[in-house]
Design a protein around this motif. Structure first.
Motif, PDB file in Angstrom:
ATOM      1  N   TYR A  80       0.646  -1.311  -0.005  1.00 50.47           N
ATOM      2  CA  TYR A  80       0.028   0.089  -0.059  1.00 50.47           C
ATOM      3  C   TYR A  80       0.951   1.374   0.069  1.00 50.47           C
ATOM      4  CZ  TYR A  80      -4.346  -2.617   0.755  1.00 50.47           C
ATOM      5  OH  TYR A  80      -5.620  -3.431   0.687  1.00 50.47           O
ATOM      6  N   GLY A  81       1.921   1.156   0.672  1.00 46.48           N
ATOM      7  CA  GLY A  81       2.826   2.587   0.731  1.00 46.48           C
ATOM      8  C   GLY A  81       3.616   2.547  -0.425  1.00 46.48           C
ATOM      9  N   LEU A  82       3.902   1.309  -0.998  1.00 46.00           N
ATOM     10  CA  LEU A  82       4.499   1.433  -2.422  1.00 46.00           C
ATOM     11  C   LEU A  82       3.774   2.357  -3.408  1.00 46.00           C
ATOM     12  CD1 LEU A  82       7.332   0.122  -3.545  1.00 46.00           C
ATOM     13  CD2 LEU A  82       6.220  -1.747  -4.256  1.00 46.00           C
ATOM     14  N   MET A  83       2.428   1.653  -3.576  1.00 49.81           N
ATOM     15  CA  MET A  83       1.362   2.029  -4.335  1.00 49.81           C
ATOM     16  C   MET A  83       1.280   3.758  -4.413  1.00 49.81           C
ATOM     17  SD  MET A  83      -2.617   1.015  -4.832  1.00 49.81           S
ATOM     18  CE  MET A  83      -2.880   1.490  -3.050  1.00 49.81           C
ATOM     19  N   ASN A  84       1.332   4.035  -3.002  1.00 50.40           N
ATOM     20  CA  ASN A  84       0.996   5.434  -2.644  1.00 50.40           C
ATOM     21  C   ASN A  84       2.138   6.383  -2.977  1.00 50.40           C
ATOM     22  OD1 ASN A  84      -1.779   5.177  -1.788  1.00 50.40           O
ATOM     23  ND2 ASN A  84      -0.889   4.770   0.334  1.00 50.40           N
ATOM     24  N   THR A  85       3.271   5.777  -2.934  1.00 47.84           N
ATOM     25  CA  THR A  85       4.644   6.573  -3.375  1.00 47.84           C
ATOM     26  C   THR A  85       4.669   6.737  -4.705  1.00 47.84           C
ATOM     27  OG1 THR A  85       5.705   5.771  -1.265  1.00 47.84           O
ATOM     28  CG2 THR A  85       7.186   6.652  -2.985  1.00 47.84           C
ATOM     29  N   TYR A  86       4.528   5.607  -5.307  1.00 48.06           N
ATOM     30  CA  TYR A  86       4.338   5.861  -7.302  1.00 48.06           C
ATOM     31  C   TYR A  86       3.341   7.056  -7.263  1.00 48.06           C
ATOM     32  CZ  TYR A  86       7.251   1.646  -8.032  1.00 48.06           C
ATOM     33  OH  TYR A  86       8.191   0.933  -8.233  1.00 48.06           O
ATOM     34  N   ASP A  87       2.187   6.907  -6.961  1.00 44.99           N
ATOM     35  CA  ASP A  87       1.045   8.180  -7.016  1.00 44.99           C
ATOM     36  C   ASP A  87       1.913   9.544  -6.802  1.00 44.99           C
ATOM     37  OD1 ASP A  87      -1.168   9.314  -7.384  1.00 44.99           O
ATOM     38  OD2 ASP A  87      -1.994   9.077  -5.576  1.00 44.99           O
ATOM     39  N   ASN A  88       2.629   9.477  -5.642  1.00 49.80           N
ATOM     40  CA  ASN A  88       3.143  10.896  -5.368  1.00 49.80           C
ATOM     41  C   ASN A  88       4.167  11.310  -6.258  1.00 49.80           C
ATOM     42  OD1 ASN A  88       1.837  11.555  -3.015  1.00 49.80           O
ATOM     43  ND2 ASN A  88       3.068  10.323  -1.705  1.00 49.80           N
ATOM     44  N   ILE A  89       5.106  10.181  -6.728  1.00 45.14           N
ATOM     45  CA  ILE A  89       6.004  10.542  -7.711  1.00 45.14           C
ATOM     46  C   ILE A  89       5.624  11.052  -8.893  1.00 45.14           C
ATOM     47  CG2 ILE A  89       7.827   9.460  -9.189  1.00 45.14           C
ATOM     48  CD1 ILE A  89       8.306   7.547  -6.953  1.00 45.14           C
ATOM     49  N   GLY A  90       4.246  10.196  -9.412  1.00 41.92           N
ATOM     50  CA  GLY A  90       3.484  10.598 -10.604  1.00 41.92           C
ATOM     51  C   GLY A  90       3.063  12.008 -10.487  1.00 41.92           C
ATOM     52  N   GLN A  91       2.660  12.344  -9.379  1.00 38.01           N
ATOM     53  CA  GLN A  91       2.036  13.815  -9.057  1.00 38.01           C
ATOM     54  C   GLN A  91       3.240  14.868  -9.309  1.00 38.01           C
ATOM     55  OE1 GLN A  91      -0.582  14.294  -5.665  1.00 38.01           O
ATOM     56  NE2 GLN A  91      -1.456  12.149  -5.846  1.00 38.01           N
ATOM     57  N   VAL A  92       4.295  14.626  -8.841  1.00 36.48           N
ATOM     58  CA  VAL A  92       5.221  15.505  -8.982  1.00 36.48           C
ATOM     59  C   VAL A  92       5.867  15.573 -10.252  1.00 36.48           C
ATOM     60  CG1 VAL A  92       7.876  15.969  -8.319  1.00 36.48           C
ATOM     61  CG2 VAL A  92       6.281  15.130  -6.507  1.00 36.48           C
ATOM     62  N   TYR A  93       5.820  14.616 -11.075  1.00 35.56           N
ATOM     63  CA  TYR A  93       6.560  14.680 -12.458  1.00 35.56           C
ATOM     64  C   TYR A  93       5.334  15.641 -13.342  1.00 35.56           C
ATOM     65  CZ  TYR A  93      10.476  11.782 -12.255  1.00 35.56           C
ATOM     66  OH  TYR A  93      11.908  11.312 -12.020  1.00 35.56           O
TER      67      TYR A  93
END
Length: 439
Positions: A381-394
């Motif tokens: 779950y943490g992994l999924m949310n971190t990928y989401d955050n990275i996508g938002q930053v990009y």
């Protein structure tokens, strides 16, 4: 000659009622019937007390249960006590049946008679009935009981009764009188140089202020308690396992046993009251002291959450560099002891801090660290949310190809979890449109 004033025979009463009914409009009859019902109800259920009612605790009408004189033998005391306990049961039964007025009428009679058993018995009874009055919203009854307690306090100057007064005032939720009594107990402890009792009472006073949300008054109490414990660490450490019988209550809270004060608990409360009173620098100071105590107690697992809290305080007052430093410290301390949740929280808050400053490169480096951490902890779950955050930053950087890659990885994890697939699919769809517009 026929008498025109009176008929020779009185008409039948039923006929008379019928004539009245036929001559009076139905609406008026209904009004009269409702009034009659209201009067009957008022007679069976008399109104409760109001501000103009005589004080039921000061009624001097002779009572059949009242002793002939105030000096009672042991047998008379037992008999009166049994009779008053019966009154208490009758009052409780009436309250249970919904007759609050009748219940408190009986309870006030009981309280008047309790005076014959001495102040300790009366205080205990006032405390009990006062608690019931508070629970049932009987504000006037509560005021009268509080007033009686204050009258006894003025009349009876007994150090032995001070704890009973403190408990009773707490039951009727009279904060001011409660604190006043505790202050008197505190002065006695100081005169007797009873350091443990002094600490116990300071903790009780502090809890009262917290429960009543009086954080500005709680802070100096806990500061004093913290200093007292620091100057007498060995004494308080030896006493920490001893249960104390003192009680404390707050606004709406029933009395509870108070455990002996400890340095950890005191500094925690101190940080909390400063936090609530919007004094972040003082909250930081309390937490720094607490971190040192945890270090001395060899309790490293308690330190990372403190570092995160300190960082949040620095962030609140705009000290961004110090906030970043403490988030980093929290992460560095949490990882070696496998506190992955705390470490991830520290990284997440640190990333958001840099992100709020639009410092994209440090933000992405932190998220990459968080990916490694979540993989290490098997936290999908943490992994999924971190990928989401990275996508938002990009996306914010308008690096849509990299955002698409991050969201795609997030979708892969989401499919494994069976969670948020639609969310990532929409993100991917939106980024694809953005790519088309820029190409």
């Amino acid at each position: 000659m026929q008498n025109l004033m009176f008929p020779k025979q009185m008409p039948n009463r039923g006929n008379q009622i019928l004539r009245i009914r036929s001559s009076v409009p139905i609406g008026c009859l209904l009004f009269l019937w409702l009034c009659a019902g209201s009067i009957a109800s008022a007679q069976t259920n008399p109104p409760g007390l109001d501000q103009f009612s005589p004080n039921p605790l000061e009624i001097t009408t002779p009572d059949p249960l009242a002793p002939a004189n105030e000096s009672l033998s042991s047998t008379q005391r037992e008999e009166l006590t049994a009779a008053l306990e019966q009154l208490n049961l009758e009052a409780a039964a009436k309250l249970e049946a919904g007759d609050g007025v009748g219940a408190f009428d009986i309870w006030f009679r009981e309280l008047r008679l309790r005076r014959y058993l001495g102040p300790a018995a009366e205080i205990a009874a006032l405390s009990r009935v006062g608690s019931v009055a508070w629970s049932n919203g009987r504000n006037l009854e509560l005021q009268l009981i509080t007033k009686r307690l204050q009258a006894i306090q003025k009349q009876v100057k007994s150090q032995e009764l001070l704890p009973a007064f403190a408990a009773a005032f707490q039951q009727v939720r009279a904060k001011g009188p409660t604190v006043e009594v505790y202050q008197e107990i505190l002065e006695n402890a100081r005169k007797n140089q009873d350091i443990l009792a002094e600490g116990q009472i300071l903790k009780a006073i502090g809890l009262i202020h917290i429960n009543w949300l009086s954080y500005d008054k709680a802070a100096p109490v806990y500061e004093e308690l913290a200093t007292l414990i620091q100057e007498n660490r060995a004494l308080f450490a030896a006493n920490s396992a001893v249960q104390n019988s003192a009680v404390v209550a707050g606004n709406g809270a029933p009395p509870q046993p108070v455990t002996p004060p400890t340095e950890v608990d005191t500094l925690r409360q101190l940080a909390y009251v400063y936090q609530q009173s919007k004094q972040p620098l003082k909250a930081i100071a309390a937490r720094e002291k607490l971190a040192s105590v945890y270090l001395n107690l060899q309790n490293p697992s308690a330190i990372p959450p403190l570092k995160i809290a300190i960082a949040s305080d620095y962030q609140t007052i705009g000290q961004i560099n110090l906030a970043a430093q403490y988030y980093q410290e929290a992460y560095n301390l949490a990882v070696p002891i496998q506190q992955y949740a705390q470490a991830s929280e520290a990284l997440d808050k640190l990333a958001l801090l840099y992100r709020s400053q639009k410092q994209w490169e440090p933000t992405l480096r932190i998220y990459q660290m968080q990916l490694l951490l979540e993989e290490r902890a098997y936290n999908f779950y943490g992994l999924m949310n971190t990928y989401d955050n990275i996508g938002q930053v990009y996306q914010e950087m308008k690096a849509y190809d990299k955002a698409l890659e991050a969201y795609q990885k997030g979708l892969d994890v989401a499919k494994r979890l069976g969670h948020r697939q639609e969310y990532f699919a929409k993100k991917i769809q939106k980024v694809n449109k953005q790519l088309q517009r820029t190409s």
